[in-house]
Motif scaffolding. Structure first.
Motif, PDB file in Angstrom:
ATOM      1  N   GLU A 150       0.909  -1.140   0.273  1.00  0.00           N
ATOM      2  CA  GLU A 150      -0.004  -0.181   0.308  1.00  0.00           C
ATOM      3  C   GLU A 150       0.769   1.419  -0.064  1.00  0.00           C
ATOM      4  OE1 GLU A 150      -0.678   2.403   2.778  1.00  0.00           O
ATOM      5  OE2 GLU A 150       0.996   1.545   3.826  1.00  0.00           O
ATOM      6  N   VAL A 151       2.158   1.441   0.611  1.00  0.00           N
ATOM      7  CA  VAL A 151       2.797   2.471   0.540  1.00  0.00           C
ATOM      8  C   VAL A 151       3.658   2.546  -0.635  1.00  0.00           C
ATOM      9  CG1 VAL A 151       5.234   1.680   0.600  1.00  0.00           C
ATOM     10  CG2 VAL A 151       4.809   3.477   1.920  1.00  0.00           C
ATOM     11  N   MET A 152       3.495   2.081  -2.131  1.00  0.00           N
ATOM     12  CA  MET A 152       4.082   2.573  -3.134  1.00  0.00           C
ATOM     13  C   MET A 152       2.861   3.695  -3.510  1.00  0.00           C
ATOM     14  SD  MET A 152       3.779   0.024  -6.551  1.00  0.00           S
ATOM     15  CE  MET A 152       5.543  -0.849  -6.401  1.00  0.00           C
ATOM     16  N   HIS A 153       1.363   3.366  -3.195  1.00  0.00           N
ATOM     17  CA  HIS A 153       0.875   4.841  -3.400  1.00  0.00           C
ATOM     18  C   HIS A 153       0.200   5.897  -2.111  1.00  0.00           C
ATOM     19  CE1 HIS A 153      -0.594   1.373  -6.664  1.00  0.00           C
ATOM     20  NE2 HIS A 153      -0.767   2.513  -7.059  1.00  0.00           N
ATOM     21  N   ARG A 154       1.293   5.202  -1.760  1.00  0.00           N
ATOM     22  CA  ARG A 154       1.588   6.550  -0.065  1.00  0.00           C
ATOM     23  C   ARG A 154       2.600   7.196  -0.013  1.00  0.00           C
ATOM     24  NH1 ARG A 154       2.542   5.564   4.982  1.00  0.00           N
ATOM     25  NH2 ARG A 154       2.641   3.687   4.662  1.00  0.00           N
ATOM     26  N   GLY A 155       3.881   6.630  -0.589  1.00  0.00           N
ATOM     27  CA  GLY A 155       5.095   7.313  -0.296  1.00  0.00           C
ATOM     28  C   GLY A 155       5.260   7.874   0.897  1.00  0.00           C
ATOM     29  N   GLU A 156       5.978   8.998   1.661  1.00  0.00           N
ATOM     30  CA  GLU A 156       6.297   9.104   2.771  1.00  0.00           C
ATOM     31  C   GLU A 156       5.039  10.293   2.995  1.00  0.00           C
ATOM     32  OE1 GLU A 156       9.937  11.691   2.139  1.00  0.00           O
ATOM     33  OE2 GLU A 156       9.104  12.275   1.087  1.00  0.00           O
ATOM     34  N   ASP A 157       3.392  10.604   2.408  1.00  0.00           N
ATOM     35  CA  ASP A 157       3.275  11.565   2.124  1.00  0.00           C
ATOM     36  C   ASP A 157       2.003  11.713   3.833  1.00  0.00           C
ATOM     37  OD1 ASP A 157       3.861  13.178  -0.013  1.00  0.00           O
ATOM     38  OD2 ASP A 157       1.378  11.781  -0.926  1.00  0.00           O
ATOM     39  N   GLY A 158       1.872  12.599   4.918  1.00  0.00           N
ATOM     40  CA  GLY A 158       0.905  12.646   5.897  1.00  0.00           C
ATOM     41  C   GLY A 158      -0.336  11.768   5.101  1.00  0.00           C
ATOM     42  N   LEU A 159      -0.972  11.796   6.478  1.00  0.00           N
ATOM     43  CA  LEU A 159      -2.358  11.543   6.110  1.00  0.00           C
ATOM     44  C   LEU A 159      -3.346  13.522   6.148  1.00  0.00           C
ATOM     45  CD1 LEU A 159      -3.261   8.511   7.522  1.00  0.00           C
ATOM     46  CD2 LEU A 159      -2.533   9.072   5.252  1.00  0.00           C
ATOM     47  N   ASN A 160      -3.867  13.517   5.251  1.00  0.00           N
ATOM     48  CA  ASN A 160      -4.270  15.121   5.178  1.00  0.00           C
ATOM     49  C   ASN A 160      -6.286  15.207   5.196  1.00  0.00           C
ATOM     50  OD1 ASN A 160      -1.865  16.443   4.991  1.00  0.00           O
ATOM     51  ND2 ASN A 160      -1.897  16.803   2.944  1.00  0.00           N
ATOM     52  N   GLU A 161      -5.999  16.182   5.782  1.00  0.00           N
ATOM     53  CA  GLU A 161      -7.285  16.284   6.039  1.00  0.00           C
ATOM     54  C   GLU A 161      -8.412  16.244   4.756  1.00  0.00           C
ATOM     55  OE1 GLU A 161      -4.699  18.561   7.239  1.00  0.00           O
ATOM     56  OE2 GLU A 161      -4.671  18.070   9.365  1.00  0.00           O
ATOM     57  N   ASN A 162      -7.872  16.938   3.393  1.00  0.00           N
ATOM     58  CA  ASN A 162      -9.155  17.043   2.574  1.00  0.00           C
ATOM     59  C   ASN A 162      -8.469  17.058   1.706  1.00  0.00           C
ATOM     60  OD1 ASN A 162     -11.148  18.634   4.381  1.00  0.00           O
ATOM     61  ND2 ASN A 162      -9.082  20.168   4.147  1.00  0.00           N
ATOM     62  N   PRO A 163      -9.038  16.199   0.540  1.00  0.00           N
ATOM     63  CA  PRO A 163      -8.920  16.135  -0.866  1.00  0.00           C
ATOM     64  C   PRO A 163      -7.787  16.617  -1.221  1.00  0.00           C
ATOM     65  CG  PRO A 163     -11.092  15.553  -0.793  1.00  0.00           C
ATOM     66  CD  PRO A 163     -10.703  16.815   0.607  1.00  0.00           C
ATOM     67  N   LEU A 164      -7.036  16.048  -2.723  1.00  0.00           N
ATOM     68  CA  LEU A 164      -6.226  16.769  -3.131  1.00  0.00           C
ATOM     69  C   LEU A 164      -5.148  17.964  -2.097  1.00  0.00           C
ATOM     70  CD1 LEU A 164      -8.363  17.608  -6.379  1.00  0.00           C
ATOM     71  CD2 LEU A 164      -6.847  15.865  -5.629  1.00  0.00           C
ATOM     72  N   SER A 165      -4.732  17.782  -1.537  1.00  0.00           N
ATOM     73  CA  SER A 165      -4.026  18.149  -0.293  1.00  0.00           C
ATOM     74  C   SER A 165      -2.606  18.165  -0.492  1.00  0.00           C
ATOM     75  CB  SER A 165      -4.057  17.732   1.236  1.00  0.00           C
ATOM     76  OG  SER A 165      -6.017  18.659   1.180  1.00  0.00           O
ATOM     77  N   HIS A 166      -1.987  17.205  -1.386  1.00  0.00           N
ATOM     78  CA  HIS A 166      -1.112  16.790  -1.347  1.00  0.00           C
ATOM     79  C   HIS A 166      -0.275  17.334  -2.415  1.00  0.00           C
ATOM     80  CE1 HIS A 166      -1.001  14.056   2.063  1.00  0.00           C
ATOM     81  NE2 HIS A 166      -1.636  12.980   1.527  1.00  0.00           N
TER      82      HIS A 166
END
Length: 343
Positions: A193-209
């Motif tokens: 699952e990490v392949m589609h998450r990387g080192e990103d945190g889990l944000n509050e809103n869509p398209l925040s990354h």
């Protein structure tokens, strides 16, 4: 999943009238020449005007009319997607059921990434086997990939995205079915699952990354951190297990001469050659079949679109079998064995 008796599958795929050819994409800079060669697609269907749930309804209406299935008799409606369905805090599966008149079908939404349609069929099978009173199940998928949220050529590696909807009827009745379903098997590699998450945190809103969905960024992090062989090894082991188990549960040897096709997912050519074709070839000698060059990767519906194509294009003679393989981010891998009925 071993079936005590085959179930009937009938399927339709809906394609929009508009397409973007690879030559058009090259000319406007949507894709570069090297990536186009690696992907190997000839064109992608584009649905500018029809929203995904309405695409699903169009596919389903064609299927229900052709099969004579009354939507009021459906017991379940499973709808799978990858991308935005047209409204927020709202249920697309209920919309599809409501629009079709499937008022007694239990609507279920599936978020299984690119394997959603395959998981939908497997879930429908489980319900039909568990409840002898359950009516037929309808599995729909629909995705469209429009800017500014998704660039169909650039948002991901190893695929370009086409706008397609599918509908598959799963039924105990087999007399008039397009195909017979003999077995379905899913294996899991949740560590990917990490392949589609990387080192990103889990944000509050869509398209925040990022303002546009960019699957390439977390994939680059995955490769830097774990390496490509980590993914290929994990995927190969799960693909081999899914295919081997599914063939055994269908009562077929890997080299059974009745096994006419081993159908690949609708990913780019290079991705198929690296991740899917080798373990599939190791698990069965059946000739590999690629049905996705003119569709692209169709979100949650790759396997389901191929079920429709097997029937519509008469790719199986009566008594011949096909194994379909699919995968989706997370990861899950599903293998399915179908045959053409003896008429």
């Amino acid at each position: 999943m071993r079936l005590p008796a085959p179930l009937g599958l009938s399927a339709e795929a809906w394609y929009p009238a508009d397409r973007q050819t690879v030559e058009e994409a090259l000319a406007c800079g949507d894709v570069d020449a090297r990536t186009a060669r690696d992907l190997g697609y000839t064109s992608l269907p584009v649905s500018e005007k029809t929203a995904p749930p309405d695409m699903a309804v169009l596919a389903a209406r064609t299927l229900l009319a052709r099969t004579g299935q009354n939507p009021a008799d459906l017991g379940q409606l499973l709808h799978a997607c990858v991308h935005y369905q047209g409204h927020d805090a709202w249920s697309a599966p209920h919309y599809v059921a409501h629009t079709l008149g499937a008022h007694d079908a239990v609507p279920v939404g599936l978020l299984q990434q690119c394997n959603g349609g395959a998981i939908g069929i497997e879930s429908a099978v489980a319900r039909l086997l568990a409840d002898p009173d359950a009516g037929p199940a309808l599995v729909t998928t629909a995705d469209r990939f429009l800017m500014p949220s998704w660039h169909r050529w650039k948002s991901d590696y190893g695929m370009a995205a086409g706008d397609v909807a599918t509908a598959v009827l799963v039924d105990r009745r087999t007399a008039d079915a397009d195909l017979l379903l003999h077995a379905v098997t899913t294996t899991v590699a949740a560590e990917l699952e990490v392949m589609h998450r990387g080192e990103d945190g889990l944000n509050e809103n869509p398209l925040s990354h990022s303002p546009m969905i960019d699957v390439r960024r977390p994939k680059r992090h995955f490769v830097r951190t774990y390496g490509t062989p980590f993914f290929l090894d994990a995927a190969a082991r799960r693909i081999t297990a899914a295919v081997t188990t599914c063939l055994a549960e269908a009562g077929l040897a890997p080299d059974d001469p009745r096994l006419r096709h081993a159908v690949l997912p609708r990913l780019g050519t290079k991705a198929l050659e690296e991740a899917y074709a080798p373990p599939l070839a190791a698990a069965t000698s059946a000739p590999q079949l690629d049905l996705g060059r003119a569709s692209g990767h169709v979100g949650a519906g790759d396997l389901n679109a191929s079920v429709a194509d097997l029937a519509a294009q008469d790719l199986l003679a009566p008594g011949e079998f096909a194994l379909l393989l699919n995968g989706g981010g997370g990861f899950t891998f599903t293998a399915m064995v179908v045959s053409a009925p003896q008429r």
